[in-house]
Motif scaffolding. Sequence first.
Motif, PDB file in Angstrom:
ATOM      1  N   ALA A  87       0.825  -1.206   0.000  1.00  0.00           N
ATOM      2  CA  ALA A  87       0.000   0.000   0.000  1.00  0.00           C
ATOM      3  C   ALA A  87       0.861   1.258   0.000  1.00  0.00           C
ATOM      4  O   ALA A  87       1.963   1.280   0.557  1.00  0.00           O
ATOM      5  CB  ALA A  87      -0.929  -0.005   1.215  1.00  0.00           C
ATOM      6  N   ASP A  88       0.331   2.313  -0.608  1.00  0.00           N
ATOM      7  CA  ASP A  88       0.972   3.623  -0.594  1.00  0.00           C
ATOM      8  C   ASP A  88       0.444   4.399   0.606  1.00  0.00           C
ATOM      9  O   ASP A  88      -0.754   4.715   0.665  1.00  0.00           O
ATOM     10  CB  ASP A  88       0.650   4.372  -1.889  1.00  0.00           C
ATOM     11  CG  ASP A  88       1.189   5.796  -1.877  1.00  0.00           C
ATOM     12  OD1 ASP A  88       2.164   6.052  -1.143  1.00  0.00           O
ATOM     13  OD2 ASP A  88       0.623   6.647  -2.584  1.00  0.00           O
ATOM     14  N   PHE A 114      -5.283  -6.433   6.761  1.00  0.00           N
ATOM     15  CA  PHE A 114      -4.430  -7.187   5.837  1.00  0.00           C
ATOM     16  C   PHE A 114      -4.899  -8.633   5.865  1.00  0.00           C
ATOM     17  O   PHE A 114      -5.053  -9.234   6.933  1.00  0.00           O
ATOM     18  CB  PHE A 114      -2.950  -7.162   6.227  1.00  0.00           C
ATOM     19  CG  PHE A 114      -2.150  -8.152   5.408  1.00  0.00           C
ATOM     20  CD1 PHE A 114      -1.820  -7.866   4.104  1.00  0.00           C
ATOM     21  CD2 PHE A 114      -1.794  -9.391   5.931  1.00  0.00           C
ATOM     22  CE1 PHE A 114      -1.123  -8.789   3.326  1.00  0.00           C
ATOM     23  CE2 PHE A 114      -1.106 -10.318   5.162  1.00  0.00           C
ATOM     24  CZ  PHE A 114      -0.767 -10.007   3.859  1.00  0.00           C
ATOM     25  N   GLU A 115      -5.144  -9.187   4.678  1.00  0.00           N
ATOM     26  CA  GLU A 115      -5.572 -10.581   4.557  1.00  0.00           C
ATOM     27  C   GLU A 115      -4.606 -11.297   3.626  1.00  0.00           C
ATOM     28  O   GLU A 115      -4.361 -10.828   2.516  1.00  0.00           O
ATOM     29  CB  GLU A 115      -6.999 -10.645   4.007  1.00  0.00           C
ATOM     30  CG  GLU A 115      -8.019  -9.964   4.916  1.00  0.00           C
ATOM     31  CD  GLU A 115      -9.317  -9.671   4.208  1.00  0.00           C
ATOM     32  OE1 GLU A 115     -10.260 -10.461   4.362  1.00  0.00           O
ATOM     33  OE2 GLU A 115      -9.388  -8.650   3.494  1.00  0.00           O
ATOM     34  N   TYR A 181       0.143   6.827  13.386  1.00  0.00           N
ATOM     35  CA  TYR A 181      -0.264   5.441  13.641  1.00  0.00           C
ATOM     36  C   TYR A 181      -0.723   4.761  12.351  1.00  0.00           C
ATOM     37  O   TYR A 181      -0.452   3.578  12.129  1.00  0.00           O
ATOM     38  CB  TYR A 181      -1.383   5.401  14.680  1.00  0.00           C
ATOM     39  CG  TYR A 181      -1.731   3.997  15.134  1.00  0.00           C
ATOM     40  CD1 TYR A 181      -0.805   3.250  15.856  1.00  0.00           C
ATOM     41  CD2 TYR A 181      -2.949   3.419  14.820  1.00  0.00           C
ATOM     42  CE1 TYR A 181      -1.100   1.960  16.266  1.00  0.00           C
ATOM     43  CE2 TYR A 181      -3.254   2.137  15.220  1.00  0.00           C
ATOM     44  CZ  TYR A 181      -2.328   1.407  15.951  1.00  0.00           C
ATOM     45  OH  TYR A 181      -2.622   0.131  16.346  1.00  0.00           O
ATOM     46  N   VAL A 182      -1.395   5.516  11.475  1.00  0.00           N
ATOM     47  CA  VAL A 182      -1.814   4.942  10.197  1.00  0.00           C
ATOM     48  C   VAL A 182      -0.585   4.572   9.367  1.00  0.00           C
ATOM     49  O   VAL A 182      -0.538   3.513   8.742  1.00  0.00           O
ATOM     50  CB  VAL A 182      -2.719   5.927   9.433  1.00  0.00           C
ATOM     51  CG1 VAL A 182      -2.997   5.414   8.022  1.00  0.00           C
ATOM     52  CG2 VAL A 182      -4.032   6.138  10.187  1.00  0.00           C
ATOM     53  N   ARG A 183       0.436   5.464   9.356  1.00  0.00           N
ATOM     54  CA  ARG A 183       1.671   5.113   8.662  1.00  0.00           C
ATOM     55  C   ARG A 183       2.268   3.820   9.208  1.00  0.00           C
ATOM     56  O   ARG A 183       2.752   2.961   8.468  1.00  0.00           O
ATOM     57  CB  ARG A 183       2.698   6.239   8.794  1.00  0.00           C
ATOM     58  CG  ARG A 183       2.428   7.463   7.932  1.00  0.00           C
ATOM     59  CD  ARG A 183       3.571   8.465   8.076  1.00  0.00           C
ATOM     60  NE  ARG A 183       3.310   9.675   7.351  1.00  0.00           N
ATOM     61  CZ  ARG A 183       3.590   9.846   6.063  1.00  0.00           C
ATOM     62  NH1 ARG A 183       4.140   8.845   5.397  1.00  0.00           N
ATOM     63  NH2 ARG A 183       3.338  10.991   5.462  1.00  0.00           N
ATOM     64  N   PHE A 184       2.262   3.698  10.546  1.00  0.00           N
ATOM     65  CA  PHE A 184       2.785   2.490  11.181  1.00  0.00           C
ATOM     66  C   PHE A 184       2.009   1.255  10.720  1.00  0.00           C
ATOM     67  O   PHE A 184       2.592   0.213  10.394  1.00  0.00           O
ATOM     68  CB  PHE A 184       2.706   2.654  12.699  1.00  0.00           C
ATOM     69  CG  PHE A 184       2.974   1.383  13.467  1.00  0.00           C
ATOM     70  CD1 PHE A 184       4.256   0.881  13.581  1.00  0.00           C
ATOM     71  CD2 PHE A 184       1.932   0.679  14.062  1.00  0.00           C
ATOM     72  CE1 PHE A 184       4.507  -0.290  14.273  1.00  0.00           C
ATOM     73  CE2 PHE A 184       2.162  -0.485  14.762  1.00  0.00           C
ATOM     74  CZ  PHE A 184       3.454  -0.974  14.869  1.00  0.00           C
ATOM     75  N   LEU A 185       0.670   1.363  10.680  1.00  0.00           N
ATOM     76  CA  LEU A 185      -0.154   0.232  10.242  1.00  0.00           C
ATOM     77  C   LEU A 185       0.160  -0.150   8.803  1.00  0.00           C
ATOM     78  O   LEU A 185       0.254  -1.346   8.477  1.00  0.00           O
ATOM     79  CB  LEU A 185      -1.641   0.576  10.379  1.00  0.00           C
ATOM     80  CG  LEU A 185      -2.214   0.709  11.790  1.00  0.00           C
ATOM     81  CD1 LEU A 185      -3.683   1.072  11.721  1.00  0.00           C
ATOM     82  CD2 LEU A 185      -2.038  -0.580  12.580  1.00  0.00           C
ATOM     83  N   VAL A 186       0.328   0.848   7.940  1.00  0.00           N
ATOM     84  CA  VAL A 186       0.623   0.555   6.535  1.00  0.00           C
ATOM     85  C   VAL A 186       1.979  -0.140   6.411  1.00  0.00           C
ATOM     86  O   VAL A 186       2.133  -1.099   5.645  1.00  0.00           O
ATOM     87  CB  VAL A 186       0.597   1.852   5.703  1.00  0.00           C
ATOM     88  CG1 VAL A 186       1.089   1.593   4.273  1.00  0.00           C
ATOM     89  CG2 VAL A 186      -0.811   2.436   5.662  1.00  0.00           C
ATOM     90  N   ASP A 187       2.962   0.305   7.186  1.00  0.00           N
ATOM     91  CA  ASP A 187       4.285  -0.347   7.157  1.00  0.00           C
ATOM     92  C   ASP A 187       4.187  -1.802   7.594  1.00  0.00           C
ATOM     93  O   ASP A 187       4.781  -2.692   6.972  1.00  0.00           O
ATOM     94  CB  ASP A 187       5.267   0.396   8.073  1.00  0.00           C
ATOM     95  CG  ASP A 187       5.688   1.743   7.495  1.00  0.00           C
ATOM     96  OD1 ASP A 187       5.485   1.948   6.291  1.00  0.00           O
ATOM     97  OD2 ASP A 187       6.204   2.583   8.263  1.00  0.00           O
TER      98      ASP A 187
END
Length: 959
Positions: A87-88, A114-115, A181-187
């Motif tokens: 994801a970007d 994430f699946e 936190y959203v950046r962390f989740l995407v990483d």
Amino acid sequence: MEFEKRKAATLASIRSSVTDKSPKGFLDEPILPLLETINHHPSYFTTSSCSGRISILSQPKPLSTTNPSSKKKARGGSWLYITHDPADPESVLHLLFSPPSEPLDQPSELVFRFEPLIIAVECKDVRSAQFLVATAISAGFRESGITCCGEGKRVIIAIRCSIRMEVPLGDTGKVMVSREYVRFLVDVANEKMVANRKRTDGFGFALLSNGFKNPDDANDVDEEDNFENLAENHESSISNGDLLPGPHQDLMPLSTISITGESVEKLHIWGHSACTINKTDPKEVIVFGGFGGFGRHARRNESMLLDPSGGTLKLITVHESPSPRLGHTASMVGDYMFVIGGRADPLNILNDVWMLDISKCEWSLQRCIGCEFPPRHRHAAAKIGSNVYIFGGLNQDMILSSLHILDTKNLQWKEIEQRGQLPCARHSHDMVAYESQLFMFGGYNGEKVLDDLYSFDVQSCSWKLEMVSGKWPQARFSHSMFVYKHVIGIIGGCPVSRNCHDLVLLDLKHRLWRSVRLDFMNKELLVRSTASVIGDDLIVIGGGAACYAFGTKFSEPVKINLLQSLTMSGNDVEASIQVKTEASLSQPCVIQLERKYAKLGKDILKNFGWLDLERKVYSHEKGLYICFPVTEKFSALFHEKQLLDKDLGGSEDNHLTSQLTKGLSLKEISSSVALNLLKEVGARKFTNVAVEAKKVAKSPLQRMKEAVTSILKQKDPAWSSISEEVWSAVAISLSANRLARQGRVEANGTRDSTLEILVGDDGWVDHRENGILYSFNATKCMFSWGNLSEKLRMGNVACENEVVVDLFAGIGYFTLPFLVRAKAKLVYACEWNPHAIEALRHNVEANFVSDRCIILDGDNRINAPKGVADRVCLGLIPTSEGSWVTAIQALRSPEGGILHVHGNVKDSDVSSWSEHVSKSLSDIARAEGRSWEVTVEHIEKVKWYAPRIRHLVADVRCR
């Protein structure tokens, strides 16, 4: 027949142009080859699938109910965001934090997900289902199982794993988490996506190594030349263990080169040649021949020039050219490229020599004198001076071991009388020249894939089998080699296992193997590709295979930053001999198995209680074999004479292995059958072998408690008398060589560290971040962990042709990202702390960028250059205002440039600080006679420095 009918109908539906029932309407592209592999087997077909996805789901909030026994129902919902690739983060942030375009009637819950991969497969029978489930589990899909089975029922299995995640974000009315936190989740989700892809690749290769096939769409390929596929089947080299995800390691990205001019499909080739032309500006790569190309795949004889910096591809117009071919070599000698040998068709192996005059774009066939040069293809060539050296190759069924030299001045062939440790005959190897030596690695000798490294001294005409430290590269052929500075590199090759996804680097100064994992993302297949060095970049063109894992596949042209690769490459040495103390030695028997049978052997030994759990399993002969210590009970059962005298391996009458792999459980076989099974797979017993005993595992905390308690019981508890011994015990319990106590950063001009060494004498530490190595003396210099995102941002700015002035360089916090990642043309690094300067000088050398960095020792207000910079970094907090005049003076005049101004600011004063920066710098510019427009283009929020105090960076443009 019902199974076959259902399969035919399902496959017809999959291959039709009608969209399916999924939201997207068609199959996920990343797993199409895997689905084809499964569907091509007569016992299976897929009914549904997902390659893995990252998504944001908007679903209605649950209705309140007073009936606790009411049945839970799916609430439906819709995807706000979904991708089957990493994801970007910017796209996700824009989606979540942008104001809604229209009022919301009813807020819905937002869930970030994430699946991983999931595939539903219908199987012909239970035995087939058991095999596929077992294969999936061995590849890491540990939640796989049979979901439907029974008399009269279809046999359905699900292939899946547990690396999923699901995090509530709030609702469409209000997001309850921060941007950070959203950046962390995407990483985290992206890391899981990478792991998911690796498991998927492993599963696909595990199927292929167990007899699955893929539809052959390579009808133009000569089967006689397809050693990549033949050797794969012969060696059975790809094991599940090679492809499963390992420990976390930074991935080196591959940058795809966007091609303009001619079609990129002209570079969809393999078995071609490529040479760097250093005299052109910009430097170019000349490509000749190969198999593939635009339109119908065939052998080619086109000459093409590629400018990697701009991506321009153009054909060279010539009146005459060599015949179409592949498997030839090309060597640059001055302004001329010499093409030697190759394969024109299955019966026509070539020995001709063609020369291309680069300046005139003219080909000419050279008539050579001297000894006979036998026809060959898949040979290796390297140039030293005006001589081209040719070793090995293939002529029909004959594999060659001769070494010939072509003197390009008088066009004379000579066969060299080789001395020393002679390499065996081989083909599909590669060879490069470094100073007065040739270095050759790998190849295929007709029976096995090779992993040997030889050097050849052209003065003494002597070969030497090299043994160097570090993790030895995997055996391979059809790979590429290159030379960069004092390093020899190896990339790609066959078999295509996990280890061939490394960029392997041989440091000739330290005689040490290093490697860095490449971020392939299952898109590149660097088999029979070419690797050319231009500046600090490795240009990899072509590569692919046919009748392989994915039918006919070609790779896109890519670029790899070698400078960054060197800093990312690990230098851990994998010792082939372990040091053992007398207390840990015993003399038990061990069983040795080939690596591909190691898991089966371990399962058998553990199931029957034959594995000695008190001793360690270890590898032998560079990991080709795995040795398992066994109990005395097993030694009594296993008769070596039977094993040595009776060759059961490969017998067509022995069906034990096939029975087991078809789903027969270990619990269903007797110990005698298990013993015969071990013999069948080639197990060998060795006695009187020293094996290291396992230590009882204790946590660091447990070891620390025991050590400190022991000291307190034996000593006077006065701290002054025991402190040194206690700290030593703490360090030992943590398996640390050094131990230190952190202190505050000194509030002085140089912001010195007050860290105190408790155990050990040296305070120098290494820290690797974003592919950059930072070394510093922790007792003298501070290191800011919180600036990670800003260092990464500076490393991603486009400043290839820019001069940068870093007014507060420190140990290279921003200087190194500008040089290593952003590829700045030149950086002036200003610093007045002598300890930081010592570290900075070390770091620019360690990261191979010292030739583009000028270090200025002292006060930047005195020493900083004037009128040279396109960009100035003012990375000092709490304020850099004392050097704003210096920064303005450093910018080019009249062009101006960009300032990155750091500062600590109250969160309520961000706007006023931005205005202050803009106005102050504008006033300074006018006072310095610069008629610039000064604007703050962006405010970057780096981190919280203190409660309600932010570390900000203002990007200020002066023009």
